[in-house]
Motif scaffolding. Sequence first.
Motif, PDB file in Angstrom:
ATOM      1  N   ILE A   1      14.557 -36.227  47.245  1.00  0.00           N
ATOM      2  CA  ILE A   1      14.575 -35.585  45.936  1.00  0.00           C
ATOM      3  C   ILE A   1      15.495 -36.369  45.004  1.00  0.00           C
ATOM      4  O   ILE A   1      16.674 -36.557  45.289  1.00  0.00           O
ATOM      5  CB  ILE A   1      15.061 -34.121  46.050  1.00  0.00           C
ATOM      6  CG1 ILE A   1      14.133 -33.329  46.973  1.00  0.00           C
ATOM      7  CG2 ILE A   1      15.140 -33.472  44.677  1.00  0.00           C
ATOM      8  CD1 ILE A   1      14.599 -31.900  47.234  1.00  0.00           C
ATOM      9  N   GLY A   2      14.939 -36.832  43.899  1.00  0.00           N
ATOM     10  CA  GLY A   2      15.718 -37.639  42.959  1.00  0.00           C
ATOM     11  C   GLY A   2      15.781 -39.089  43.383  1.00  0.00           C
ATOM     12  O   GLY A   2      16.852 -39.689  43.464  1.00  0.00           O
TER      13      GLY A   2
ATOM     14  N   VAL B   1      18.095 -44.318  48.471  1.00  0.00           N
ATOM     15  CA  VAL B   1      18.166 -43.630  49.761  1.00  0.00           C
ATOM     16  C   VAL B   1      16.959 -43.957  50.630  1.00  0.00           C
ATOM     17  O   VAL B   1      17.085 -44.115  51.846  1.00  0.00           O
ATOM     18  CB  VAL B   1      18.302 -42.101  49.564  1.00  0.00           C
ATOM     19  CG1 VAL B   1      18.225 -41.375  50.888  1.00  0.00           C
ATOM     20  CG2 VAL B   1      19.625 -41.786  48.887  1.00  0.00           C
ATOM     21  N   VAL B   2      15.797 -44.078  50.017  1.00  0.00           N
ATOM     22  CA  VAL B   2      14.605 -44.436  50.791  1.00  0.00           C
ATOM     23  C   VAL B   2      14.801 -45.805  51.443  1.00  0.00           C
ATOM     24  O   VAL B   2      14.584 -45.980  52.649  1.00  0.00           O
ATOM     25  CB  VAL B   2      13.349 -44.439  49.901  1.00  0.00           C
ATOM     26  CG1 VAL B   2      12.137 -44.954  50.689  1.00  0.00           C
ATOM     27  CG2 VAL B   2      13.069 -43.027  49.367  1.00  0.00           C
ATOM     28  N   MET B   3      15.255 -46.780  50.666  1.00  0.00           N
ATOM     29  CA  MET B   3      15.474 -48.115  51.225  1.00  0.00           C
ATOM     30  C   MET B   3      16.604 -48.111  52.245  1.00  0.00           C
ATOM     31  O   MET B   3      16.509 -48.759  53.298  1.00  0.00           O
ATOM     32  CB  MET B   3      15.751 -49.118  50.102  1.00  0.00           C
ATOM     33  CG  MET B   3      14.555 -49.372  49.202  1.00  0.00           C
ATOM     34  SD  MET B   3      14.796 -50.712  48.001  1.00  0.00           S
ATOM     35  CE  MET B   3      16.045 -49.983  46.925  1.00  0.00           C
TER      36      MET B   3
ATOM     37  N   LYS C   1       6.645 -41.006  57.138  1.00  0.00           N
ATOM     38  CA  LYS C   1       6.135 -40.804  55.785  1.00  0.00           C
ATOM     39  C   LYS C   1       7.248 -40.270  54.888  1.00  0.00           C
ATOM     40  O   LYS C   1       7.937 -39.314  55.227  1.00  0.00           O
ATOM     41  CB  LYS C   1       4.964 -39.814  55.764  1.00  0.00           C
ATOM     42  CG  LYS C   1       4.423 -39.576  54.348  1.00  0.00           C
ATOM     43  CD  LYS C   1       3.221 -38.649  54.329  1.00  0.00           C
ATOM     44  CE  LYS C   1       2.713 -38.442  52.904  1.00  0.00           C
ATOM     45  NZ  LYS C   1       1.523 -37.571  52.840  1.00  0.00           N
ATOM     46  N   PHE C   2       7.429 -40.910  53.738  1.00  0.00           N
ATOM     47  CA  PHE C   2       8.352 -40.452  52.711  1.00  0.00           C
ATOM     48  C   PHE C   2       7.553 -39.839  51.564  1.00  0.00           C
ATOM     49  O   PHE C   2       6.549 -40.414  51.123  1.00  0.00           O
ATOM     50  CB  PHE C   2       9.157 -41.618  52.125  1.00  0.00           C
ATOM     51  CG  PHE C   2      10.187 -42.210  53.047  1.00  0.00           C
ATOM     52  CD1 PHE C   2      11.512 -41.813  52.981  1.00  0.00           C
ATOM     53  CD2 PHE C   2       9.832 -43.201  53.961  1.00  0.00           C
ATOM     54  CE1 PHE C   2      12.461 -42.380  53.802  1.00  0.00           C
ATOM     55  CE2 PHE C   2      10.773 -43.771  54.787  1.00  0.00           C
ATOM     56  CZ  PHE C   2      12.104 -43.361  54.710  1.00  0.00           C
ATOM     57  N   VAL C   3       8.000 -38.691  51.074  1.00  0.00           N
ATOM     58  CA  VAL C   3       7.553 -38.182  49.784  1.00  0.00           C
ATOM     59  C   VAL C   3       8.733 -38.370  48.843  1.00  0.00           C
ATOM     60  O   VAL C   3       9.817 -37.814  49.059  1.00  0.00           O
ATOM     61  CB  VAL C   3       7.137 -36.701  49.853  1.00  0.00           C
ATOM     62  CG1 VAL C   3       6.806 -36.176  48.455  1.00  0.00           C
ATOM     63  CG2 VAL C   3       5.920 -36.533  50.769  1.00  0.00           C
ATOM     64  N   ALA C   4       8.554 -39.202  47.822  1.00  0.00           N
ATOM     65  CA  ALA C   4       9.645 -39.593  46.920  1.00  0.00           C
ATOM     66  C   ALA C   4       9.448 -38.942  45.565  1.00  0.00           C
ATOM     67  O   ALA C   4       8.470 -39.218  44.867  1.00  0.00           O
ATOM     68  CB  ALA C   4       9.682 -41.119  46.789  1.00  0.00           C
ATOM     69  N   LEU C   5      10.386 -38.073  45.192  1.00  0.00           N
ATOM     70  CA  LEU C   5      10.274 -37.324  43.936  1.00  0.00           C
ATOM     71  C   LEU C   5      11.293 -37.804  42.910  1.00  0.00           C
ATOM     72  O   LEU C   5      12.466 -38.015  43.241  1.00  0.00           O
ATOM     73  CB  LEU C   5      10.515 -35.827  44.175  1.00  0.00           C
ATOM     74  CG  LEU C   5       9.661 -35.107  45.218  1.00  0.00           C
ATOM     75  CD1 LEU C   5      10.024 -33.625  45.230  1.00  0.00           C
ATOM     76  CD2 LEU C   5       8.182 -35.288  44.942  1.00  0.00           C
TER      77      LEU C   5
ATOM     78  N   LEU D   1      13.250 -34.125  57.469  1.00  0.00           N
ATOM     79  CA  LEU D   1      14.501 -34.513  56.832  1.00  0.00           C
ATOM     80  C   LEU D   1      14.333 -34.446  55.325  1.00  0.00           C
ATOM     81  O   LEU D   1      13.324 -34.902  54.786  1.00  0.00           O
ATOM     82  CB  LEU D   1      14.869 -35.951  57.244  1.00  0.00           C
ATOM     83  CG  LEU D   1      16.144 -36.559  56.661  1.00  0.00           C
ATOM     84  CD1 LEU D   1      17.382 -35.863  57.206  1.00  0.00           C
ATOM     85  CD2 LEU D   1      16.212 -38.064  56.975  1.00  0.00           C
ATOM     86  N   ILE D   2      15.299 -33.846  54.645  1.00  0.00           N
ATOM     87  CA  ILE D   2      15.336 -33.860  53.185  1.00  0.00           C
ATOM     88  C   ILE D   2      16.612 -34.570  52.757  1.00  0.00           C
ATOM     89  O   ILE D   2      17.706 -34.232  53.224  1.00  0.00           O
ATOM     90  CB  ILE D   2      15.300 -32.433  52.593  1.00  0.00           C
ATOM     91  CG1 ILE D   2      13.960 -31.756  52.913  1.00  0.00           C
ATOM     92  CG2 ILE D   2      15.517 -32.467  51.083  1.00  0.00           C
ATOM     93  CD1 ILE D   2      13.854 -30.327  52.386  1.00  0.00           C
TER      94      ILE D   2
END
Length: 398
Positions: free
Chosen positions: A100-101, A107-109, A128-132, A185-186
């Motif tokens: 989130i954000g 953070v994804v990287m 799988k990432f959901v990136a918002l 994980l969030i």
Amino acid sequence: MLEIPKFYESFLAKVSGVNLNSPRQLKGVAEIVSAMSEYFTRKNLRKEFVFYDYLSNREVQKGYLIYFTTTNLLKVHVPLNEISHSGFFKGKKKFEILDIGTGLGTVVMGTIIWMHENIRYFKNVEVKFVALDKVEQNIRKFQENLEVFLNELKNHYPQTVKIEIEPAIFDIEHAFEMFDKRFDLITVANTLNEVAYEKRNKLLRLINAGIKDNGFVVMIEPALMITSRDLLDFRDKMIKQGFYIYSPCLRNLNCPALETDKDWCHTEVEWKRPEFIRQIDLVSGNYRKSLKFSYIVANKRDVNLIDFIAGERNFEDYFRVVSQLIVEKGKKHCYLCNEYGRLHCVKLDRANSPQNEIFDEIERYEIIMLKNFEKMKEKVKITPETEVKKVLNNEGKT
């Protein structure tokens, strides 16, 4: 010591168009960084700046990517290291993460790097990432950068993780309509401070609705007093909504740092500062010789990090060190935190003994065990008979 992988500099140079070995080009970046730092750290400027879509500005975006993404990249490794002690990452076939954000994807990287450095957990796992993110330009730039990042990463690691990324525009007002699934994980980093206070209950509802019963929530914020205390306040709200704190706290009660107006809580971790960051620091006046940040890890089950590293639930003999070690004439002292609260811990030099000598080497956010100590109301006294043992370092490793 945390260290940026070698491929990351090549990735940065390609997506930013900046030669990281050029003092002249880095000087231009440093000027942008200096201006941004002024806005981030000055209370009277910060609120207006963070609620403005500052990353939509091309020059600001470049400065943020080169400097702030790099200095924030490895922070997520500490809570991930701590989660790993629970066995959470073992034996999964599919692993789903909601970030989130997302911004430019820090953070994804950082999480992808951690997964590759802990490949034993992810060899046959679909991730799988959901990136918002609320800003469309951020999502677009993140997607462009991510392709370069993953290509550079594949050339660096002998084995790679199967990764899928689904980006989406994040609107907290309508976030519940965006998906009807829950995540293992969030992650929420450098985002809480950009959510208006009156909307933070909606963020909490989103986290609560999105996390699996056995999942973990990682939240990271800057180590500034105001942002850290905001995170601690959010921590206490999470507990009231049925969450348990996994780390860094050794208690599930209210945060004792909020009992006064002057306390806050953050960690400080050593890292191998890249040369281009050092060059930017020299010009901008920043000094990122270490990584300072506040974080919490929460879950919906009553499990705590100490359960796994000590083999038992013990919130009385184990303590998180929540200050630096202060050395004065005739004594050394620091602050500790656990079920007893925030405690002033003192060892007089005349109390030195082989059993307690490790106390002289403790660092902020390590977990230590004490035996045979003297406890008064808000004070712990180390005696010659006190046994002091380090059980976890501030990188989250035993």
